[in-house]
Design an enzyme around this catalytic site. Structure first.
Site, PDB file in Angstrom:
ATOM      1  N   LEU A  16       0.836 -13.557   0.322  1.00  0.00           N
ATOM      2  CA  LEU A  16       0.106 -13.759  -0.932  1.00  0.00           C
ATOM      3  C   LEU A  16      -1.361 -14.091  -0.677  1.00  0.00           C
ATOM      4  O   LEU A  16      -1.697 -14.841   0.233  1.00  0.00           O
ATOM      5  CB  LEU A  16       0.763 -14.894  -1.739  1.00  0.00           C
ATOM      6  N   HIS A  17      -2.236 -13.497  -1.495  1.00  0.00           N
ATOM      7  CA  HIS A  17      -3.684 -13.722  -1.359  1.00  0.00           C
ATOM      8  C   HIS A  17      -4.253 -14.042  -2.746  1.00  0.00           C
ATOM      9  O   HIS A  17      -3.488 -14.249  -3.708  1.00  0.00           O
ATOM     10  CB  HIS A  17      -4.351 -12.491  -0.725  1.00  0.00           C
ATOM     11  N   GLY A  19      -5.606 -12.270  -4.934  1.00  0.00           N
ATOM     12  CA  GLY A  19      -5.202 -11.321  -5.987  1.00  0.00           C
ATOM     13  C   GLY A  19      -3.870 -11.748  -6.607  1.00  0.00           C
ATOM     14  O   GLY A  19      -3.704 -11.745  -7.835  1.00  0.00           O
ATOM     15  N   HIS A  20      -2.925 -12.145  -5.733  1.00  0.00           N
ATOM     16  CA  HIS A  20      -1.637 -12.629  -6.254  1.00  0.00           C
ATOM     17  C   HIS A  20      -1.835 -13.932  -7.034  1.00  0.00           C
ATOM     18  O   HIS A  20      -1.212 -14.140  -8.077  1.00  0.00           O
ATOM     19  CB  HIS A  20      -0.670 -12.900  -5.098  1.00  0.00           C
ATOM     20  N   LYS A 132      -5.416  -2.944  -8.591  1.00  0.00           N
ATOM     21  CA  LYS A 132      -5.684  -2.295  -7.298  1.00  0.00           C
ATOM     22  C   LYS A 132      -4.698  -1.159  -7.044  1.00  0.00           C
ATOM     23  O   LYS A 132      -5.065  -0.109  -6.545  1.00  0.00           O
ATOM     24  CB  LYS A 132      -5.599  -3.316  -6.171  1.00  0.00           C
ATOM     25  N   VAL A 159      -8.966  -8.240  -7.605  1.00  0.00           N
ATOM     26  CA  VAL A 159      -9.767  -9.344  -7.045  1.00  0.00           C
ATOM     27  C   VAL A 159     -10.367  -8.842  -5.732  1.00  0.00           C
ATOM     28  O   VAL A 159      -9.674  -8.224  -4.921  1.00  0.00           O
ATOM     29  CB  VAL A 159      -8.895 -10.598  -6.818  1.00  0.00           C
ATOM     30  N   MET A 167      -8.789  -7.108  -2.410  1.00  0.00           N
ATOM     31  CA  MET A 167      -7.861  -7.944  -1.639  1.00  0.00           C
ATOM     32  C   MET A 167      -6.530  -7.226  -1.492  1.00  0.00           C
ATOM     33  O   MET A 167      -6.027  -6.613  -2.445  1.00  0.00           O
ATOM     34  CB  MET A 167      -7.649  -9.264  -2.360  1.00  0.00           C
ATOM     35  N   SER A 168      -5.990  -7.301  -0.288  1.00  0.00           N
ATOM     36  CA  SER A 168      -4.711  -6.644  -0.003  1.00  0.00           C
ATOM     37  C   SER A 168      -4.072  -7.366   1.171  1.00  0.00           C
ATOM     38  O   SER A 168      -4.770  -7.824   2.088  1.00  0.00           O
ATOM     39  CB  SER A 168      -4.956  -5.179   0.361  1.00  0.00           C
ATOM     40  N   SER A 169      -2.746  -7.422   1.157  1.00  0.00           N
ATOM     41  CA  SER A 169      -2.032  -8.061   2.275  1.00  0.00           C
ATOM     42  C   SER A 169      -2.278  -7.290   3.559  1.00  0.00           C
ATOM     43  O   SER A 169      -2.116  -7.831   4.656  1.00  0.00           O
ATOM     44  CB  SER A 169      -0.531  -8.097   1.978  1.00  0.00           C
TER      45      SER A 169
END
Ligand code: PAF
Length: 272
Positions: A16-17, A19-20, A132, A159, A167-169
């Site tokens: 989780l980042h 964005g989450h 995204k 985000v 933002m992406s994992s």
């Protein structure tokens, strides 16, 4: 008991980042009970993809959920989701066939199937997805409508990092040099949007502006760059209303996707 309780749902694959976090916060405002699922869904990875190395920082994920007031962190096992004898897969609407669907042929069938299963288990009134993954959100909307799943789909803005990278994992796969190059994708989308805002309507001219930016960075290769209708995801030869600019690139072994929505000059004027 579901009656009277408005369940909000954020499905994730963990790692989780921010964005989450934004999805969780947006969900929190719209529901009585908030469920976040963490499940790395094997059915949405192709045989050569990153299922095994996909990041799984479960303690950090749980801590983030706790901090954000998530009521239930749902972490099913692969065996619970796909027990022996599991057979049913969801087939895809037109909207999922192009772009990501073409480059990753198994991906959206896996997404559609797991999302349908998760909705069946969690029974949310509302579910939130990030812009995204534009095509994924469009697919889930179509799925929820076509199969009368009784869930409202909310899509929240992407985000971004300070340089624009979505933002992406998967961003943690990028080496420091590639991390710098990764912002090229967003710059390319912005270049396309700028051309549209200046009043250019020809879809190919817009696409060429996007391609030019990527070609300036030889370490970045294009999977696709496209100027599309935001509802059908069909390519637009002429941009007269709203368009979504879709992009997917590879940097080393990492694949990145991103998109932006943009209104044509004329369409914007009619709202002024
Ligand atoms: O966007 C994701 O993280 C996944 O595709 C989803 C929606 C959780 C399904 O596995």
């Amino acid at each position: 008991m579901r009656e009277g309780v408005r369940i909000g749902f954020v499905p994730t694959m963990g790692a989780l980042h921010e964005g989450h976090r934004a999805l969780i916060r947006a969900a929190r405002l719209r529901c009585d009970a908030l469920v976040v699922s963490i499940f790395v869904n094997p059915k949405q990875f192709g045989p050569q993809e990153d299922l095994v190395k996909y990041p799984r920082p479960i303690s950090q994920d749980r801590a983030l959920c706790r901090k954000e007031g998530v009521d239930v962190c749902f972490e099913p096992t692969v065996e619970a989701m796909y027990p022996s004898g599991f057979q049913t897969m969801v087939t895809l609407p037109m909207i999922a066939r192009r772009w990501e669907g073409e480059v990753r042929p198994h991906h959206f069938t896996g997404v559609a199937t797991v999302v349908t299963k998760l909705f069946g288990i969690v029974r949310p009134r509302i579910a939130l997805f990030g812009q995204k993954d534009f095509q994924q959100s469009a697919l889930v909307r179509q799925l929820a409508k076509d199969l009368n799943l009784g869930v409202e789909i909310v899509v929240c803005p992407t985000v971004r990092e300070a340089d624009g990278l979505a933002m992406s994992s998967r961003n943690i796969y990028l080496s420091p040099d590639d991390r710098i190059r990764a912002a090229t994708l967003y710059k390319s989308l912005q270049a396309g949007a700028e051309v549209i805002r200046r009043g250019v309507t020809d879809g190919e001219t817009v696409r060429s502006a996007m391609v030019r930016v990527i070609k300036n960075e030889p370490a970045v290769t294009i999977d696709y760059l496209a100027v599309c209708d935001p509802t059908t995801l069909d390519p637009l030869s002429s941009v007269t209303r709203q368009a979504v600019l879709l992009g997917a690139v590879r940097i080393g072994a990492t694949r990145l996707i991103d998109n932006i929505l943009v209104s044509a000059k004329q369409a914007r004027r009619s709202f002024e």
